[in-house]
Enzyme design. Sequence first.
Site, PDB file in Angstrom:
ATOM      1  N   TRP A  49       0.816  -1.215   0.000  1.00  0.00           N
ATOM      2  CA  TRP A  49       0.000   0.000   0.000  1.00  0.00           C
ATOM      3  C   TRP A  49       0.848   1.263   0.000  1.00  0.00           C
ATOM      4  O   TRP A  49       0.308   2.360  -0.079  1.00  0.00           O
ATOM      5  CB  TRP A  49      -0.970  -0.003   1.184  1.00  0.00           C
ATOM      6  CG  TRP A  49      -0.378  -0.501   2.468  1.00  0.00           C
ATOM      7  CD1 TRP A  49       0.287   0.221   3.401  1.00  0.00           C
ATOM      8  CD2 TRP A  49      -0.401  -1.865   2.939  1.00  0.00           C
ATOM      9  NE1 TRP A  49       0.684  -0.590   4.435  1.00  0.00           N
ATOM     10  CE2 TRP A  49       0.264  -1.877   4.189  1.00  0.00           C
ATOM     11  CE3 TRP A  49      -0.921  -3.057   2.441  1.00  0.00           C
ATOM     12  CZ2 TRP A  49       0.423  -3.042   4.930  1.00  0.00           C
ATOM     13  CZ3 TRP A  49      -0.763  -4.212   3.184  1.00  0.00           C
ATOM     14  CH2 TRP A  49      -0.104  -4.198   4.409  1.00  0.00           C
ATOM     15  N   GLU A  62      -5.867   0.385   5.486  1.00  0.00           N
ATOM     16  CA  GLU A  62      -5.990   0.895   6.847  1.00  0.00           C
ATOM     17  C   GLU A  62      -7.055   0.139   7.641  1.00  0.00           C
ATOM     18  O   GLU A  62      -6.869  -0.156   8.825  1.00  0.00           O
ATOM     19  CB  GLU A  62      -6.308   2.400   6.830  1.00  0.00           C
ATOM     20  CG  GLU A  62      -5.159   3.273   6.378  1.00  0.00           C
ATOM     21  CD  GLU A  62      -3.943   3.177   7.277  1.00  0.00           C
ATOM     22  OE1 GLU A  62      -4.101   2.841   8.480  1.00  0.00           O
ATOM     23  OE2 GLU A  62      -2.826   3.427   6.792  1.00  0.00           O
ATOM     24  N   LEU A 105      -9.673 -12.755   8.300  1.00  0.00           N
ATOM     25  CA  LEU A 105      -9.077 -11.659   9.056  1.00  0.00           C
ATOM     26  C   LEU A 105      -9.778 -11.386  10.385  1.00  0.00           C
ATOM     27  O   LEU A 105      -9.174 -10.831  11.296  1.00  0.00           O
ATOM     28  CB  LEU A 105      -9.076 -10.367   8.215  1.00  0.00           C
ATOM     29  CG  LEU A 105      -8.138 -10.340   7.003  1.00  0.00           C
ATOM     30  CD1 LEU A 105      -8.157  -8.965   6.358  1.00  0.00           C
ATOM     31  CD2 LEU A 105      -6.708 -10.717   7.394  1.00  0.00           C
ATOM     32  N   GLY A 106     -11.045 -11.756  10.499  1.00  0.00           N
ATOM     33  CA  GLY A 106     -11.754 -11.547  11.757  1.00  0.00           C
ATOM     34  C   GLY A 106     -12.265 -10.127  11.915  1.00  0.00           C
ATOM     35  O   GLY A 106     -12.153  -9.304  11.014  1.00  0.00           O
ATOM     36  N   TYR A 107     -12.840  -9.850  13.113  1.00  0.00           N
ATOM     37  CA  TYR A 107     -13.447  -8.541  13.391  1.00  0.00           C
ATOM     38  C   TYR A 107     -14.362  -8.142  12.236  1.00  0.00           C
ATOM     39  O   TYR A 107     -14.144  -7.147  11.551  1.00  0.00           O
ATOM     40  CB  TYR A 107     -12.371  -7.475  13.618  1.00  0.00           C
ATOM     41  CG  TYR A 107     -11.494  -7.738  14.810  1.00  0.00           C
ATOM     42  CD1 TYR A 107     -11.861  -7.309  16.084  1.00  0.00           C
ATOM     43  CD2 TYR A 107     -10.295  -8.436  14.659  1.00  0.00           C
ATOM     44  CE1 TYR A 107     -11.060  -7.569  17.177  1.00  0.00           C
ATOM     45  CE2 TYR A 107      -9.486  -8.708  15.759  1.00  0.00           C
ATOM     46  CZ  TYR A 107      -9.875  -8.260  17.009  1.00  0.00           C
ATOM     47  OH  TYR A 107      -9.079  -8.523  18.097  1.00  0.00           O
ATOM     48  N   TYR A 145      -8.062   8.637  13.383  1.00  0.00           N
ATOM     49  CA  TYR A 145      -6.825   8.052  12.860  1.00  0.00           C
ATOM     50  C   TYR A 145      -6.958   7.728  11.376  1.00  0.00           C
ATOM     51  O   TYR A 145      -6.087   8.074  10.566  1.00  0.00           O
ATOM     52  CB  TYR A 145      -6.428   6.771  13.609  1.00  0.00           C
ATOM     53  CG  TYR A 145      -5.391   6.005  12.821  1.00  0.00           C
ATOM     54  CD1 TYR A 145      -4.071   6.427  12.792  1.00  0.00           C
ATOM     55  CD2 TYR A 145      -5.759   4.931  12.002  1.00  0.00           C
ATOM     56  CE1 TYR A 145      -3.133   5.785  11.998  1.00  0.00           C
ATOM     57  CE2 TYR A 145      -4.828   4.288  11.211  1.00  0.00           C
ATOM     58  CZ  TYR A 145      -3.521   4.725  11.215  1.00  0.00           C
ATOM     59  OH  TYR A 145      -2.596   4.102  10.410  1.00  0.00           O
ATOM     60  N   ASP A 163      -1.939   5.991  16.140  1.00  0.00           N
ATOM     61  CA  ASP A 163      -2.336   4.609  16.395  1.00  0.00           C
ATOM     62  C   ASP A 163      -1.521   4.094  17.585  1.00  0.00           C
ATOM     63  O   ASP A 163      -0.804   4.861  18.239  1.00  0.00           O
ATOM     64  CB  ASP A 163      -2.154   3.736  15.149  1.00  0.00           C
ATOM     65  CG  ASP A 163      -0.688   3.513  14.777  1.00  0.00           C
ATOM     66  OD1 ASP A 163       0.209   4.138  15.406  1.00  0.00           O
ATOM     67  OD2 ASP A 163      -0.428   2.719  13.862  1.00  0.00           O
ATOM     68  N   CYS A 222      16.489  -0.475  22.548  1.00  0.00           N
ATOM     69  CA  CYS A 222      16.947   0.829  23.010  1.00  0.00           C
ATOM     70  C   CYS A 222      18.400   1.131  22.658  1.00  0.00           C
ATOM     71  O   CYS A 222      18.757   2.267  22.363  1.00  0.00           O
ATOM     72  CB  CYS A 222      16.744   0.938  24.523  1.00  0.00           C
ATOM     73  SG  CYS A 222      15.002   1.048  24.998  1.00  0.00           S
ATOM     74  N   CYS A 231      15.597  10.668  24.578  1.00  0.00           N
ATOM     75  CA  CYS A 231      14.362   9.959  24.927  1.00  0.00           C
ATOM     76  C   CYS A 231      14.161   9.975  26.440  1.00  0.00           C
ATOM     77  O   CYS A 231      15.052   9.585  27.204  1.00  0.00           O
ATOM     78  CB  CYS A 231      14.419   8.513  24.435  1.00  0.00           C
ATOM     79  SG  CYS A 231      12.989   7.519  24.929  1.00  0.00           S
TER      80      CYS A 231
END
Length: 240
Positions: A49, A62, A105-107, A145, A163, A222, A231
Amino acid sequence: MSTKSRVHKSPRRKKKSPQSSVPLARGQKQRFQNRLLKWYKEHGRDLPWRKTSDPYHILVSEVMLQQTQVDRVIPKYHEFLERYPSFEQLADAPVAEVKQTWYPLGYNIRPERLHSIACETVARYGGQLPNDAEELLSFKGIGRYTAGAIRSFAFNEDAPILDTNVIRVLHRVFIAQGEPKSQKAALWELSETLIPRGKGYDFNQALMDFGATVCTARDPYCLLCPMKPFCKTYPFDAGK
């Protein structure tokens, strides 16, 4: 190279320069911008994408990426666009068929919302998704978002995004205190303030990649992080 599509563009409005309620040390904003964009140039992920600026393709990606990992989304993204290559063809398809194509994919509220957005886009905008934030937010299924992602990745606007990955990165680097989810208003302001003018696309993609691959939730890298000199969470303590 991004491909361009014909899109419905709303008139541009003059915007004031964004300000953040999160205090930034002198030079910190520019250092963060420069280091993040340099890191992204070297380590950014090659995702399908990112090879298009078609608002429909961006929207599909998205919605699929909500609650689903990238490696599971990629094959389904190609399959879905092959079957429904435009808003018009998605709108014409029965919802039950769209949900079947979406599997596994679900949901499953997501394909229903995507189908609804397609129907509304065809009915109200002739199949061309608008770029105006308020118009995008008027669609059921497009939140702040997703609207920012569409404006940033499809229309190349300096629109903020927030996000899970972006929240984590910005909170660790610039705030480090309190619960991130309770500070979303400040983090939205920060996300917008940090965007280098004219570079919203790369900057936002970089933020998401950095959170997904370096500043990870449980075991961030880190020692290799280019942000560690300033940071506020370095060195990261998983026990806190």
